[in-house]
Every structure is written in C-alpha cells, then in structure tokens.
Enzyme design. Structure first.
Site, PDB file in Angstrom:
ATOM      1  N   TYR A  47       1.102  -1.295  -0.178  1.00  0.00           N
ATOM      2  CA  TYR A  47       0.063   0.203   0.130  1.00  0.00           C
ATOM      3  C   TYR A  47       0.616   1.081   0.356  1.00  0.00           C
ATOM      4  O   TYR A  47       0.509   2.786   0.245  1.00  0.00           O
ATOM      5  CB  TYR A  47      -0.766   0.102   1.346  1.00  0.00           C
ATOM      6  CG  TYR A  47      -2.252  -0.936   0.949  1.00  0.00           C
ATOM      7  CD1 TYR A  47      -2.396  -1.908  -0.105  1.00  0.00           C
ATOM      8  CD2 TYR A  47      -2.490  -1.614   2.806  1.00  0.00           C
ATOM      9  CE1 TYR A  47      -3.633  -3.372   0.328  1.00  0.00           C
ATOM     10  CE2 TYR A  47      -3.134  -2.620   2.183  1.00  0.00           C
ATOM     11  CZ  TYR A  47      -3.309  -3.030   1.910  1.00  0.00           C
ATOM     12  OH  TYR A  47      -4.310  -4.275   1.265  1.00  0.00           O
ATOM     13  N   HIS A 105       1.185 -11.920   2.357  1.00  0.00           N
ATOM     14  CA  HIS A 105      -0.101 -11.255   1.229  1.00  0.00           C
ATOM     15  C   HIS A 105      -0.630 -11.654   0.385  1.00  0.00           C
ATOM     16  O   HIS A 105      -1.964 -12.309  -0.036  1.00  0.00           O
ATOM     17  CB  HIS A 105       0.786  -9.772   0.390  1.00  0.00           C
ATOM     18  CG  HIS A 105      -0.656  -8.700   0.273  1.00  0.00           C
ATOM     19  ND1 HIS A 105      -0.135  -7.550   0.291  1.00  0.00           N
ATOM     20  CD2 HIS A 105      -2.285  -8.623   0.130  1.00  0.00           C
ATOM     21  CE1 HIS A 105      -1.652  -7.009  -0.244  1.00  0.00           C
ATOM     22  NE2 HIS A 105      -2.303  -7.483  -0.078  1.00  0.00           N
TER      23      HIS A 105
END
Ligand code: NAP
Length: 275
Positions: A47, A105
């Site tokens: 992010y 992730h």
C-alpha cells in the site's frame, strides 16, 4: 465482545480499520480511526502507506501496546533474506520495534509462478524466526486457499494464526473458511463492505431499515456472527464511527440465514493462482 483470541493466546480486536490510501491521508485517517475506538490497524508494504500509518498512530500518543499493528509481506519478495529485510523496512516505516501481526500477502504472485510453494516455504521460515525471536506477536497469511495452506504445512514449524480473505455478504469462501476453522486459523475479512457496493443490495437495505441500522452495519455484523474480523476502510469520520459501532448490532437467525443466501451478489473473490 471486543477482542478475539488467536491460537497462541494473543488477543486481537474483533474489528479493524483497513488502510491502502496515500500516505499523508493514511496519517490523518488512522489517527481519526484510533480516536473513534479502532485498535487494530491493517496495512501492507504494497500500500506504500506504512509511513503515514506509523505517524498517524504516533500522533494519537496512545501507548504502542494498546494498538494492534498488522502489515503484509509484498508480492515480489521471494526468499528468506529478502523477507527479513522487508520486515525490517516495515518496522522502520511504521516507527515501531515489533509488529502484532505480519502476513504473507499473496500465495502465488504472478512474477513468482510456478515456484510459489518454495517461495512461501522460505518466506514463512523467515516469519517463523521473527516470531520466535519476539519481533512479531502473531504470523499468518492472506488469500491462501486450502492447497496453499496444505503446501505450507509440509515444512512449517509454526502454523499460521490468521488467514485474511475477501469475506463479505455474497462471498463466504466456504471451503477455505471451513478448513481454517478446523485448524484454529482466525479469519479476517477484507473488503467486508464489498468495496462499498454492499450499500446497494436490497436485502441489506431492508434488514437495515427493520433494525434501525445501516447496510454497512448489517454487513459487518454478519461478518462478526461468522467469527470473521472485518477490516472496513473509510476515509470519512462519520463512516468510521458508523462501522465501528457495529460491535453491538444484533441480527436474528432468519436475517443471518437470508444474508447467507446472497451467494455471488457482488461477484467472487479472484483466484489467487490466476491473477
Ligand atoms: N489482503 C488483501 O489482499 C486485501 C485486499 C483488499 C483490501 N484489504 C484490506 O481490507 C480493507 C478494506 O477493503 P476495501 O477497501 O477493499 O473494501 P471495503 O472496506 O469493503 O469498502 C471500502 C469502500 O466502502 C466505502 N465505505 C466505507 N464505509 C462505508 C459506509 N459506512 N457507508 C458507505 N460506504 C462506505 C468507502 O468509501 P469512503 O472512504 O468514501 O467512506 C470505500 O469506498 C483495506 O483497507 C485493506 O486493509 C486487503
């Protein structure tokens, strides 16, 4: 019930605040979310907002041990040394000396195929060492389906404590959810509001009207009934509060059943082996 307990005894808040926004916006939003009451903050290396998240947490002056910080290993990372280096960078960016939770992730990033099994085993070994050294309080995975979990089991010394999946009304991911429950892997639900689309689902609007709540609160209450930890994201203070105030929303058995039947209403989770 404001907390849940992971298999290793670590307490984790029952609802979290999702990030994934420009870093300066993350700073103000995370501060606001913490003022609202959120104590679990979900970020990720991908992010590029960990610096803002860390600063936003610092700005609140709330003691570090009262905030549960979770981040995720980025997809291009492919081996033990890279994992340790990426984790240390996350610590630096988040301005902390430990994480509460760190996840792999994605189980099969496109630029690592077809070597995902070896890559996950190596990265997991690094997460295990960091966990055993006390630098992470709990370790887990995200977007792992059953075959990814089974592959990891061949070499793991410590089992994943969390699996973060897309879980929202219309997407229950029943096979992997059942497997995780069987193995005491806590589920976290990302995109619990269907990326905002949940507000247009008639059934949720009807139930919201009946219960004097909003569709977002109904969706999040449904997540909690299923023992998922939802991670709603909002940049707006009023919605952060609305979402957080779901902790005391109650649904009837019939309403839960009706929402369970919404299969496919918002489209299905992406296949992690294909995208
Ligand atoms: N592990 C993974 O692969 C993965 C993938 C995706 C996301 N995540 C995590 O999950 C978190 C949430 O997922 P998400 O952002 O995809 O989806 P989401 O939380 O389901 O939806 C976010 C959207 O809903 C809107 N919204 C929020 N609260 C609302 C409310 N009460 N009423 C009306 N609209 C509302 C937000 O707009 P406003 O900002 O305008 O309120 C935003 O556009 C992320 O922040 C991230 O931490 C993880």
């Amino acid at each position: 019930m404001n907390n849940r307990q992971l298999i290793n005894g670590v307490e984790i808040p029952a609802i979290g605040y999702g990030t994934g926004m420009p870093s300066d916006e993350a700073r103000t939003c995370v501060s606001e979310a913490i003022r609202t009451g959120y104590r679990l903050i979900d970020t990720a290396e991908m992010y590029h907002d960990e610096t803002g998240v860390g600063q936003g947490i610092k700005d609140t002056k709330i003691p570090r041990n009262e905030i549960f910080i979770s981040s995720k290993l980025n997809n291009p990372i492919r081996n033990y040394d890279e994992t340790i280096a990426a984790f240390n960078q996350s610590l630096k960016d988040l301005q902390t000396d430990y994480l509460d939770l760190f996840l792999i992730h994605w189980p099969n990033p496109s630029d690592i195929r077809p070597n995902w099994e070896k890559r996950n085993a190596e990265c997991w070994r690094a997460l295990e060492d960091l966990y055993l050294q006390g630098k992470i309080r709990a370790i887990g995975v995200s977007n792992f389906w059953v075959h990814h979990l089974k592959a990891l089991e061949k070499t793991q010394r410590v089992a994943p404590m969390v699996n973060q999946l897309l879980l929202a009304p219309g997407e229950k991911q029943e096979e992997v959810v059942a497997y995780c429950k069987q193995h005491n892997i806590q589920l976290e639900g990302y995109s619990p509001l269907g990326k905002g689309k949940i507000m247009n689902v008639d059934l949720l609007k009807q139930i919201a009207d009946t219960n004097g709540k909003t569709p977002a609160q109904i969706a999040l209450a449904w997540s909690m009934v299923h023992e998922f930890i939802p991670l709603p994201r909002s940049t707006k203070a009023t919605r952060m509060k609305e979402n957080y105030e779901t902790l005391d929303v109650r649904l009837s058995a019939q309403q839960i059943d009706q929402i369970d039947q919404l299969d496919g209403v918002l489209g299905k989770s992406a296949n992690p082996d294909l995208i």
